[in-house]
Motif scaffolding. Sequence first.
Motif, PDB file in Angstrom:
ATOM      1  N   ARG A 103       3.556  -6.979 -12.753  1.00  0.00           N
ATOM      2  CA  ARG A 103       3.025  -7.350 -11.459  1.00  0.00           C
ATOM      3  C   ARG A 103       3.975  -8.257 -10.685  1.00  0.00           C
ATOM      4  N   ARG A 104       4.507  -9.261 -11.365  1.00  0.00           N
ATOM      5  CA  ARG A 104       5.364 -10.228 -10.674  1.00  0.00           C
ATOM      6  C   ARG A 104       6.671  -9.584 -10.227  1.00  0.00           C
ATOM      7  N   HIS A 159       9.950  -5.224  -5.400  1.00  0.00           N
ATOM      8  CA  HIS A 159       9.579  -4.043  -4.617  1.00  0.00           C
ATOM      9  C   HIS A 159       8.957  -4.408  -3.282  1.00  0.00           C
ATOM     10  N   ILE A 160       7.981  -5.302  -3.328  1.00  0.00           N
ATOM     11  CA  ILE A 160       7.247  -5.573  -2.087  1.00  0.00           C
ATOM     12  C   ILE A 160       7.992  -6.577  -1.208  1.00  0.00           C
ATOM     13  N   ARG A 169       0.815  -1.214   0.000  1.00  0.00           N
ATOM     14  CA  ARG A 169       0.000   0.000   0.000  1.00  0.00           C
ATOM     15  C   ARG A 169       0.850   1.266   0.000  1.00  0.00           C
ATOM     16  N   LEU A 170       2.161   1.099   0.052  1.00  0.00           N
ATOM     17  CA  LEU A 170       3.032   2.274   0.126  1.00  0.00           C
ATOM     18  C   LEU A 170       3.176   2.959  -1.229  1.00  0.00           C
ATOM     19  N   LYS A 186       2.881   2.093  -5.646  1.00  0.00           N
ATOM     20  CA  LYS A 186       1.946   2.749  -6.574  1.00  0.00           C
ATOM     21  C   LYS A 186       2.729   3.329  -7.752  1.00  0.00           C
ATOM     22  N   THR A 187       3.854   3.966  -7.440  1.00  0.00           N
ATOM     23  CA  THR A 187       4.689   4.542  -8.500  1.00  0.00           C
ATOM     24  C   THR A 187       5.121   3.461  -9.490  1.00  0.00           C
ATOM     25  N   ALA A 188       5.597   2.345  -8.931  1.00  0.00           N
ATOM     26  CA  ALA A 188       6.058   1.257  -9.792  1.00  0.00           C
ATOM     27  C   ALA A 188       4.920   0.774 -10.687  1.00  0.00           C
ATOM     28  N   ARG A 189       3.729   0.667 -10.107  1.00  0.00           N
ATOM     29  CA  ARG A 189       2.571   0.229 -10.900  1.00  0.00           C
ATOM     30  C   ARG A 189       2.299   1.226 -12.009  1.00  0.00           C
TER      31      ARG A 189
END
Lengths: 323, 279
Positions: free
Chosen positions: A231-232, A238-239, A217-218, A222-225
């Motif tokens: 996604r993977r 990142h996560i 949720r950070l 969001k930026t990366a998205r």
Amino acid sequence: MTRFILGRLIKAGFILLAILIFNFLLIHAAPGDPAAVMAGEAGAADEKFLADLRERFGLDQPLYIQLWTYLQGAVQLDLGFSYRQQMPVAELIADRLPATLLLTGVAFLLSLSLGVLAGVAASARQGSWGDTIISTLALLFYATPLFWVALMAALVFSVWLGWLPGFGYSTVGAGYTGWAHALDVAKHLVLPATTLGLFFTAIYMRMTRASMLEVSRLDFVKTARAKGVKRRVILRRHILRNALLPVITLAGLQAGQIFGGAILTETVFAWPGIGRLMFEAINQRDYAVILGVFYISGAMVLLFNLITDVFYVIIDPRIRLTG
Amino acid sequence: MKDFWTRFRFNRGAVIGLVILAVVIATAIAAPFIFPTSPWKMVQRPFLPPLTQNGLPLGTDALGRDVLAGLAHGAYVSLLVGLVSTVVALAIGVPVGALAGYFVGRVDDALMRFTEFFQTIPSFALAIVLLAIFQPSLTFVIIAIAIVSWPPVARLVRGEVLSLRTREFVEAATLQGLGNAQIILRHILPNALPPIIVLASLMVAQAILLESSLSFLGLGDPNIMSWGYMIGAARTVIRTAWWLSFLPGMAILLTVLALNLIGEGLNDALNPRLTRKSE
């Protein structure tokens, strides 16, 4: 790095010292003559042995001198003598320690990898059937008494199905050597390591899931998205990387608990480690062995914490190396 | 309060947990009335399987004792140990954490070193050492469990107090001239209560697991029938009478599961903001 490790070592030394003082005070707080306490069950030791003990510990001396004598011995790894087994406690423990290290090490790696995998899988599809099943299983394992699940596993997989040995470290009298021996030990290890790992798998899974969800949720995610990263890749690079930190901290803190669990699993599976040694010592009221195992297990936990700390610094260089 | 109940009910698992716990509590209270004779008494021939004899629905153990009576009396022991040891652990952990968080500096350092020591040493081994050296009685079992389970309380309370002590209502209380004791007890601690309650419910569950593990190893009170003792005693006959180990284990599993579910429900109900964040 050297300074960091040095600082940690000094701190670990203080904790070990505190455990020794604690042991010493316990021997003196126990009902009865400290020599008799160290010798084990009342009546088990003869007078000469007791007199030897009294002299060695200087029981006629003031308490602080006794403490000094005790500490001097302990620093030289003289953990006393087991009257029951007719062997120095340090030798008894040294004989059994490798089996415990193998069991707890395998159980730890197994539960950490399984727990993280399951946690990632559950968080990736939050609210799905897979998530529900994994989370429910974790909840169940978290509530299951370790010794009981060990007993039940031995019953089902060893007694009923006959798939795996449910007793001991290796096949007695088989005389295997080399790889055949390693395979034999591995077979004996499956049930103890899996059952010991279950509870911790549940903990690491829950922790990983919560941590993954929180990090996802950070803003940087969001930026990366928004940048269109796959996604993977987001999940892995990142996560997961960030979510792993609290899990590793927790895993380090759990080291002591895994050892506690080993006392139970070793008892159930007759695994010849120091946990089993402690169980035997409890039944025989062999206090020298009980306190010796307690001291060594404390040392093991401290070493383990040190390794996690170093590992932690490698994963996240931002963490400042202060003792 | 009504709000709290609505939110608690929203968590299906928590309601299931509450129902299971209610059954366990009822069993524990009713045990001395339904099974007035001692659970240690031999009532039939040994190894009677479950569902084979009227009046003994769960059969008998290796010494011909009524298994159902043992389970019912064990429920009482488990709940008692879980509850009392948690209360004792709170009585140690809350003051330590509150003092450390409120007075910061040296007091904090000293108290947290102390807490860290207890957190580092392997707690189960410590409980074993304590019970092996002092003769195991119910009181000592409770004390040993409390001694190994208070550190998380101290850490939690310290954190809460640290964040609350700089808030305006505490400053207002200080300006009113209230003493430190009054500020901690009347203003800070009540606000730190919700997370403490959640932790306490999970601690009761852990204490029950710990008690069963200790009595499984033979370190329980030798005069008290407990679930862990029943499993430990049935261990050697597991090949011939597996249900003697299976049934008490299920009792432990269900009780601990119920308490964990309730803990999660309490967490959702008492910290609604936190839940939304972590969902």
